[in-house]
Design a protein around this motif. Structure first.
Motif, PDB file in Angstrom:
ATOM      1  N   CYS A   1     -10.664   5.825   3.541  1.00  0.00           N
ATOM      2  CA  CYS A   1      -9.487   4.969   3.413  1.00  0.00           C
ATOM      3  C   CYS A   1      -9.215   4.293   4.752  1.00  0.00           C
ATOM      4  CB  CYS A   1      -8.276   5.816   3.026  1.00  0.00           C
ATOM      5  SG  CYS A   1      -6.751   4.856   3.006  1.00  0.00           S
TER       6      CYS A   1
ATOM      7  N   PHE B   1       0.816  -1.222   0.000  1.00  0.00           N
ATOM      8  CA  PHE B   1       0.000   0.000   0.000  1.00  0.00           C
ATOM      9  C   PHE B   1       0.846   1.267   0.000  1.00  0.00           C
ATOM     10  CE2 PHE B   1      -3.315  -2.790   1.843  1.00  0.00           C
ATOM     11  CZ  PHE B   1      -4.360  -2.440   1.027  1.00  0.00           C
ATOM     12  N   ARG B   2       1.712   1.370   0.983  1.00  0.00           N
ATOM     13  CA  ARG B   2       2.490   2.594   1.146  1.00  0.00           C
ATOM     14  C   ARG B   2       3.888   2.380   0.573  1.00  0.00           C
ATOM     15  NH1 ARG B   2      -1.941   4.219   2.611  1.00  0.00           N
ATOM     16  NH2 ARG B   2      -1.403   5.468   0.828  1.00  0.00           N
TER      17      ARG B   2
ATOM     18  N   ILE C   1      -4.475   6.769   4.983  1.00  0.00           N
ATOM     19  CA  ILE C   1      -4.639   8.138   4.510  1.00  0.00           C
ATOM     20  C   ILE C   1      -5.825   8.738   5.256  1.00  0.00           C
ATOM     21  CG2 ILE C   1      -5.331   9.605   2.566  1.00  0.00           C
ATOM     22  CD1 ILE C   1      -2.697   8.794   1.818  1.00  0.00           C
TER      23      ILE C   1
ATOM     24  N   CYS D   1      -4.472   0.118  -5.477  1.00  0.00           N
ATOM     25  CA  CYS D   1      -5.701   0.270  -4.706  1.00  0.00           C
ATOM     26  C   CYS D   1      -6.340   1.574  -5.143  1.00  0.00           C
ATOM     27  CB  CYS D   1      -5.389   0.335  -3.207  1.00  0.00           C
ATOM     28  SG  CYS D   1      -6.827   0.792  -2.200  1.00  0.00           S
ATOM     29  N   ASP D   2      -7.630   1.553  -5.451  1.00  0.00           N
ATOM     30  CA  ASP D   2      -8.340   2.820  -5.679  1.00  0.00           C
ATOM     31  C   ASP D   2      -9.679   2.813  -4.930  1.00  0.00           C
ATOM     32  OD1 ASP D   2      -9.929   1.179  -7.285  1.00  0.00           O
ATOM     33  OD2 ASP D   2      -9.112   1.946  -9.176  1.00  0.00           O
ATOM     34  N   ALA D   3      -9.658   2.171  -3.757  1.00  0.00           N
ATOM     35  CA  ALA D   3     -10.892   1.949  -3.004  1.00  0.00           C
ATOM     36  C   ALA D   3     -11.606   3.237  -2.601  1.00  0.00           C
ATOM     37  CB  ALA D   3     -10.604   1.116  -1.755  1.00  0.00           C
ATOM     38  N   CYS D   4     -10.864   4.319  -2.356  1.00  0.00           N
ATOM     39  CA  CYS D   4     -11.555   5.543  -1.935  1.00  0.00           C
ATOM     40  C   CYS D   4     -12.403   6.114  -3.066  1.00  0.00           C
ATOM     41  CB  CYS D   4     -10.580   6.582  -1.384  1.00  0.00           C
ATOM     42  SG  CYS D   4      -9.134   6.823  -2.384  1.00  0.00           S
TER      43      CYS D   4
ATOM     44  N   CYS E   1      -1.125   2.360  -3.299  1.00  0.00           N
ATOM     45  CA  CYS E   1      -2.115   3.423  -3.091  1.00  0.00           C
ATOM     46  C   CYS E   1      -2.062   4.440  -4.223  1.00  0.00           C
ATOM     47  CB  CYS E   1      -1.852   4.119  -1.764  1.00  0.00           C
ATOM     48  SG  CYS E   1      -2.816   5.619  -1.552  1.00  0.00           S
ATOM     49  N   ILE E   2      -3.128   4.523  -4.976  1.00  0.00           N
ATOM     50  CA  ILE E   2      -3.189   5.428  -6.113  1.00  0.00           C
ATOM     51  C   ILE E   2      -3.219   6.884  -5.653  1.00  0.00           C
ATOM     52  CG2 ILE E   2      -5.623   5.902  -6.622  1.00  0.00           C
ATOM     53  CD1 ILE E   2      -5.079   4.465  -9.335  1.00  0.00           C
ATOM     54  N   PHE E   3      -3.685   7.084  -4.429  1.00  0.00           N
ATOM     55  CA  PHE E   3      -3.775   8.443  -3.899  1.00  0.00           C
ATOM     56  C   PHE E   3      -2.401   9.052  -3.619  1.00  0.00           C
ATOM     57  CE2 PHE E   3      -5.424  11.729  -0.917  1.00  0.00           C
ATOM     58  CZ  PHE E   3      -6.334  12.298  -1.785  1.00  0.00           C
TER      59      PHE E   3
HETATM   60 FE1  SF4 Z   1      -4.929   4.922  -1.178  1.00  0.00          FE
HETATM   61 FE2  SF4 Z   1      -7.543   5.362  -1.472  1.00  0.00          FE
HETATM   62 FE3  SF4 Z   1      -6.610   2.843  -1.294  1.00  0.00          FE
HETATM   63 FE4  SF4 Z   1      -6.562   4.474   0.824  1.00  0.00          FE
HETATM   64  S1  SF4 Z   1      -8.399   3.695  -0.200  1.00  0.00           S
HETATM   65  S2  SF4 Z   1      -4.919   3.117   0.131  1.00  0.00           S
HETATM   66  S3  SF4 Z   1      -6.151   6.470  -0.118  1.00  0.00           S
HETATM   67  S4  SF4 Z   1      -6.211   4.373  -2.920  1.00  0.00           S
END
Ligand code: SF4
Ligand code: 5GP
Ligand code: MG
Length: 462
Positions: free
Chosen positions: A382, A177-178, A386, A433-436, A236-238
């Protein structure tokens, strides 16, 4: 939402860690700390505030030794107090141990309850302390084995640096993720959330710590372990959209280039007739350049930022955050007057920033304002480190596009679509990940924990 850094075997370990944290300051402005060991004694200094306010020559001279780790923090799990500042340092049966963590352990509460039932006493509400307790309870003889056994109990996201008197350990969760990367100095090594910190201290970028990897740096050099089951990576796409610094390289790409590609993609799907493109600085700049290059509409710095105030989003109290936008940004009257303007920002959370800016631009005589966002609508919280607020505070979770447009006061509003965002990242070896944005969370939460996690993240004030 944190930055972590480590140095192994350098006579200026604490000073270099200070510089590393300075380069990672954008990852957290709430507290900072450094742990440093001279091989016998480990010392830690942590305080609330910014790196440059906390550390000076006197404080750093009290952190002697050749290996150090550091942390900058903005709280996700656990409240904003000095007790939760990191690195967390303990002296246990095996000696000193310090740990700095970026991410969020989603099952921390369950494990903590269990440990407390057995008599463990916790000093903080930080999820990271759970890991330290698990390590202290483990029977294995080496640090790395105890760490593996502790991590087997944990779920969620973690990039970690840990320090003992003789080792620096770097870890990344199996999803990745990070970010976390490895740098080389003459006789030593550096570990950092982002490689922009390596440029500052003169370390050479070597590679990313791999998802699921535990890298031990000690007198034998580097030893890599891959003890966990392989899983699909979810970077993490963010980090690309907002969080990382544009000059960093992560998940195989340079952050600036990704932001520009997002801006180009945004232009392809939502271009309008306009006289200029202006970013909301700093977060919207790279995407606005991409948008301008794609459309040929001139890029202008229509908003000027005062760099001597912290990020307004960070300010926890609503009244001050509203005030904060004006503290931070002013529009150029002569440039915007009578013009049709495309305003670009990287994301909308509560829409307070955009609303204030649009109001200001109108006051200064802008003719049309088309708001363009270089990410999809942020609809879900998230759970992986984040600080997005709870769902109820995310404007896109409860309002339609038209309602948000009306609230902000723009002539038109467009978010990048999820398909376009994925397209901008291109096909390659990396998965995200683009869950948000999509709501498809890559890991399951412990049964019944979703609601509790939501509350944990709501933190009352957010
Ligand atoms: Fe990143 Fe969004 Fe996934 Fe959290 S939910 S890890 S901010 S992409
Ligand atoms: P809003 O005013 O809509 O609540 O916030 C939008 C602004 O916050 C955008 O300019 C964006 O750059 C910034 N932002 C988005 N996500 C985060 C975050 O997680 N942390 C911080 N500090 N800022 C954020
Ligand atoms: Mg911003």
């Amino acid at each position: 939402m944190c930055g972590i850094f480590g140095i192994y075997n350098h006579r200026d370990a604490a000073n270099l860690t200070y510089l590393g944290l300075h380069a990672l300051q954008h990852r957290g402005q709430e507290s900072a700390g450094i742990s440093c060991t001279d091989g016998e004694i480990m010392r830690t200094h942590r305080e609330m505030g910014l790196v440059s306010d906390i550390f000076d020559a006197r404080v750093l001279s009290q952190l002697p030794g050749r290996s150090a780790i550091g942390h900058v923090r903005y709280s996700t799990a656990g409240s904003s107090t000095i007790g939760n500042a990191q690195p967390l340092m303990v002296e246990y049966s095996r000696g000193y141990l310090a740990m700095a963590h970026n991410g969020n352990l989603t099952n921390a509460k369950i494990v903590k309850d269990e440990l407390q039932n057995y008599g463990s006493i916790f000093q903080s509400s930080s999820d990271t302390e759970v890991l330290i307790h698990l390590m202290a309870l483990a029977h294995e003889d080496s640090t790395v084995k105890r760490l593996i056994s502790a991590l087997r109990r944990m779920e969620g996201s973690y990039s970690i640096v840990a320090l003992t008197n003789h080792e620096l350990v770097a870890v990344r969760d199996p999803h990745g993720f990070r970010p976390l990367c490895l740098g080389k100095m003459r006789d030593g090594y550096a570990i950092s959330s982002e490689n922009c910190a390596f440029d500052l201290i003169g370390a050479r970028y070597v590679r990313e710590i791999e998802p699921g990897e535990i890298l031990v740096v000690d007198q034998n050099g580097l030893t890599s372990y891959k003890p966990f089951k392989e899983t699909t990576h979810h970077h993490c796409i963010f980090e690309f959209i907002y969080f990382a610094r544009p000059d960093s390289h992560m998940f195989g790409k340079t952050v600036y280039s990704v932001r520009k590609a997002l801006g180009r993609q945004l232009a392809r799907e939502s271009a309008v007739e306009a006289d200029m493109v202006i970013p909301i600085p700093d977060s919207g700049i790279s995407a606005a350049i991409g948008y301008s290059q794609q459309t040929g509409v001139p890029f202008e710095m229509g908003l000027i930022r005062n760099h001597y105030v912290g990020r307004t989003f960070i300010e926890p109290r609503d009244s001050i955050r509203h005030f904060g936008v004006k503290l931070k940004l002013n529009a150029l009257r002569d440039i915007v007057k009578g013009k049709r303007i495309v305003v670009i920002d990287d994301s909308i959370v509560r829409a307070t920033t955009g609303r204030k800016i649009i109001k200001m631009l109108r006051q200064y005589g802008a003719k049309e304002i088309h708001f363009r966002v270089s990410s999809p609508a942020t609809m879900y919280p998230c759970f992986y480190g984040i600080d997005t607020p709870s769902r109820s505070q995310l404007i896109a979770a409860s309002h339609t596009l038209e309602e948000i447009n009306r609230y902000m006061g723009s002539d038109s509003l467009h978010y990048l679509t999820i398909e376009s965002m994925r397209k901008a990242l291109g096909k390659g070896d990396y998965t995200y990940c683009d869950a948000c944005f999509s709501g498809s969370y890559p890991s399951r939460f412990p049964w019944g924990m979703e609601l509790e996690q939501m509350e944990l993240f709501a933190k009352g004030e957010k």
